[in-house]
Design a protein around this motif. Sequence first.
Motif, PDB file in Angstrom:
ATOM      1  N   ASP B  87       0.839  -1.201   0.000  1.00  0.00           N
ATOM      2  CA  ASP B  87       0.000   0.000   0.000  1.00  0.00           C
ATOM      3  C   ASP B  87       0.878   1.257   0.000  1.00  0.00           C
ATOM      4  N   ILE B 175       1.114   1.093  -4.860  1.00  0.00           N
ATOM      5  CA  ILE B 175       0.519  -0.015  -5.623  1.00  0.00           C
ATOM      6  C   ILE B 175      -0.723   0.507  -6.343  1.00  0.00           C
ATOM      7  N   GLN B 177      -3.713  -0.789  -6.766  1.00  0.00           N
ATOM      8  CA  GLN B 177      -5.000  -1.044  -6.087  1.00  0.00           C
ATOM      9  C   GLN B 177      -6.124  -1.332  -7.066  1.00  0.00           C
ATOM     10  N   ASP B 182      -1.897  -5.688 -13.709  1.00  0.00           N
ATOM     11  CA  ASP B 182      -1.788  -7.133 -13.524  1.00  0.00           C
ATOM     12  C   ASP B 182      -2.447  -7.878 -14.676  1.00  0.00           C
ATOM     13  N   SER B 362      -0.955  -4.549  -8.660  1.00  0.00           N
ATOM     14  CA  SER B 362      -1.551  -5.270  -7.527  1.00  0.00           C
ATOM     15  C   SER B 362      -2.009  -6.621  -8.067  1.00  0.00           C
ATOM     16  N   SER B 367      -6.550  -4.952  -2.951  1.00  0.00           N
ATOM     17  CA  SER B 367      -5.923  -4.062  -1.969  1.00  0.00           C
ATOM     18  C   SER B 367      -6.852  -3.903  -0.774  1.00  0.00           C
ATOM     19  N   GLU B 372      -3.360  -8.579  -0.217  1.00  0.00           N
ATOM     20  CA  GLU B 372      -2.678  -7.655  -1.128  1.00  0.00           C
ATOM     21  C   GLU B 372      -1.222  -8.076  -1.341  1.00  0.00           C
ATOM     22  N   THR B 374       2.402  -7.892  -4.431  1.00  0.00           N
ATOM     23  CA  THR B 374       3.007  -7.526  -5.719  1.00  0.00           C
ATOM     24  C   THR B 374       4.278  -8.349  -5.868  1.00  0.00           C
TER      25      THR B 374
END
Lengths: 394, 394
Positions: B87, B175, B177, B182, B362, B367, B372, B374
Amino acid sequence: MAVNAERFLKDLHDLRGFGASGVGKGVVRPAYSEADVAARRWLASRMEDAGLQVRFDPVGNLFGLAEGPSLLMGSHSDSQPEGGWLDGALGVIAALEVARSAGRPVSVVSFQDEEGRFGVTTGSAIWSGHLPLAEADTLTDHAGVSFGAARAAMAGLAGDFVDPARFTGFVEMHIEQGPTLDTEGEQIGVVSDIVGIRDMKISFRGQQNHAGTTPMHLRRDAFQALSLFNARINDRFRNLVTSRTVWTIGHVALHPNASSIVPGRAQFSMQWRDGDAGRLARMEEIIRDTAHEVARETGMELEFGPLLGLEPVAMDARLKAALETGARDVAPGKWRTMPSGALHDATNVARLMPVAMLFVPSIGGISHDFAEDTDEADLVAGLRVLERAVEALA
Amino acid sequence: MAVNAERFLKDLHDLRGFGASGVGKGVVRPAYSEADVAARRWLASRMEDAGLQVRFDPVGNLFGLAEGPSLLMGSHSDSQPEGGWLDGALGVIAALEVARSAGRPVSVVSFQDEEGRFGVTTGSAIWSGHLPLAEADTLTDHAGVSFGAARAAMAGLAGDFVDPARFTGFVEMHIEQGPTLDTEGEQIGVVSDIVGIRDMKISFRGQQNHAGTTPMHLRRDAFQALSLFNARINDRFRNLVTSRTVWTIGHVALHPNASSIVPGRAQFSMQWRDGDAGRLARMEEIIRDTAHEVARETGMELEFGPLLGLEPVAMDARLKAALETGARDVAPGKWRTMPSGALHDATNVARLMPVAMLFVPSIGGISHDFAEDTDEADLVAGLRVLERAVEALA
């Protein structure tokens, strides 16, 4: 000997003294509360004065028994947590007045916990065999008190269950709890049937997500699924329902229910009522099919809770005809036959004997509220219809 | 001297030790909690080790100050009640590593209460002058604790507010979120702008009624009004929105919220976000007009709560170009420019100086959740983009 309207109204106002809320004519007299038990003791003494034999059964249903085979009349004297002075109390006091004055044997009953602190019409459900006592004892109220513990408060009064075979039928007077009679300026409703009810929890489970970073096309928003489901069943019910059919989404719980989060879960109540069991079943089909369809289209997992329900109950033709005779005599041009959209103790008692019901108006259709009321002229009209019906049955 | 990826990752894992939830890599480190204050003390010592001058301001924002004019980098180290390890923490630790290794003055910040235990991005809102301190002190969390009382826990550490004039700009890594990077298999997002947000409570008030005795045509059912409103705005937004626009009804409260009662009241949240202030205003018009229209048609009283919001913020062209240079070098063909749908401290800091932001993916778009995460290769890629950007700005 004719019914005494003044004595009837005085008894009704006296009963209101037990649990009077201090707001209008409101009362707070939930089942097994101090006010409820005190009211039942007072009712028992009035029954005794009327020459009836008093019997509390193991769950607190109070009977005033006439000798030999008799017609049973009454309703319930417990109230909602915030209730009106009439509701079921009206039917109990009217029955008492008819029993006092009728030329034939009339017994009186005040069922316990009709308002469902513990279940649904609990006292009459147990008496009728619909709800086993052992199962009822495990039910709890919102505060976690069990039915078994609550009824223990009246154990000192309790005798045996009353044998239903001693009654030839059951007649219940009640306020309408809806707006029809009041809107139409009528005094009396003779009930044709008590509608059946179906109730089911449904839940859609999608994907909880950030409401800022999740594009609309990637969302699986459970509230959107609920809204779509609602719109579709409204549309699909149109070709199936009558003007008496009702359906309601009254309870909705979103998760996590926060303004910045796409709802991942929506659990809601789906309730529907109708006088026709076939129509109730077809509505259930539409509900299940539509929920499956919406779940497929919106990427939800779907879950149905157990289907709860009570079957529609038709009123007994002979008892109903007697009430219609009374209505024609007492309120010519100002009565109708109508279904009951609400449940009543009569629903359960119908398992044991022929039943019929009579409605008087609810001003503004208001009930389960301190503001509930009915014109006293209409209360007396209802009493006189009962009197004539008993004469007609003789 | 180049950034040290191992040292960066070790610091990140060490920071996770403060408030580690015991579930995956999750952390529980809400603003002013014991874990949050301990994490800030540890961060302060790491800043000191890096040769930065440590300053806590009166609300607990933590600065590691380089001498003279400097570029400010960082984010926040507080978490949601159930948060992930990255985060805002990622941006703080990456800033620390860049400050340690950069050939030019870089200062580091960890803002306080970005996650909004008390308000919205509280620490940076106060520092930027968006939220007066006296007003902030009266804000309370869900447990009723005031911001004033909470920040008193850090009073022993507090110095003055930092003069923003010493900074030439602010760069925040965070990130994403969301699922975009992704899903597309990309490593880096250079933020073009932070979308604006509008948030309003709306309520429909109809008539609470018995769900059995109230015919459909006499109902004023507040849930039905909400469902109709939702369907209509979805339809009307279609011609106005872009693929970046989002809107959400995330909070719904029915009254009395019982399966056997027609809902008399529906209060709900309406939130919408877009990068264009004009579009936000046109959406507001549709929302207000549609709510009025539905209220008229369904017999509801309508009430709008205050309109809360933050304006869209464009990223500074020069800082953004530097991040793009870095992205091209570090992640060729695996980066994009993209808006931020979430709010960040940069939104507030933009009132004081030029700002820019960088995203890393993320996994699964998750998130504000223990899950959460990465890929560490992507974390290091983000660090290296920051390093190149600082070089490009020199």
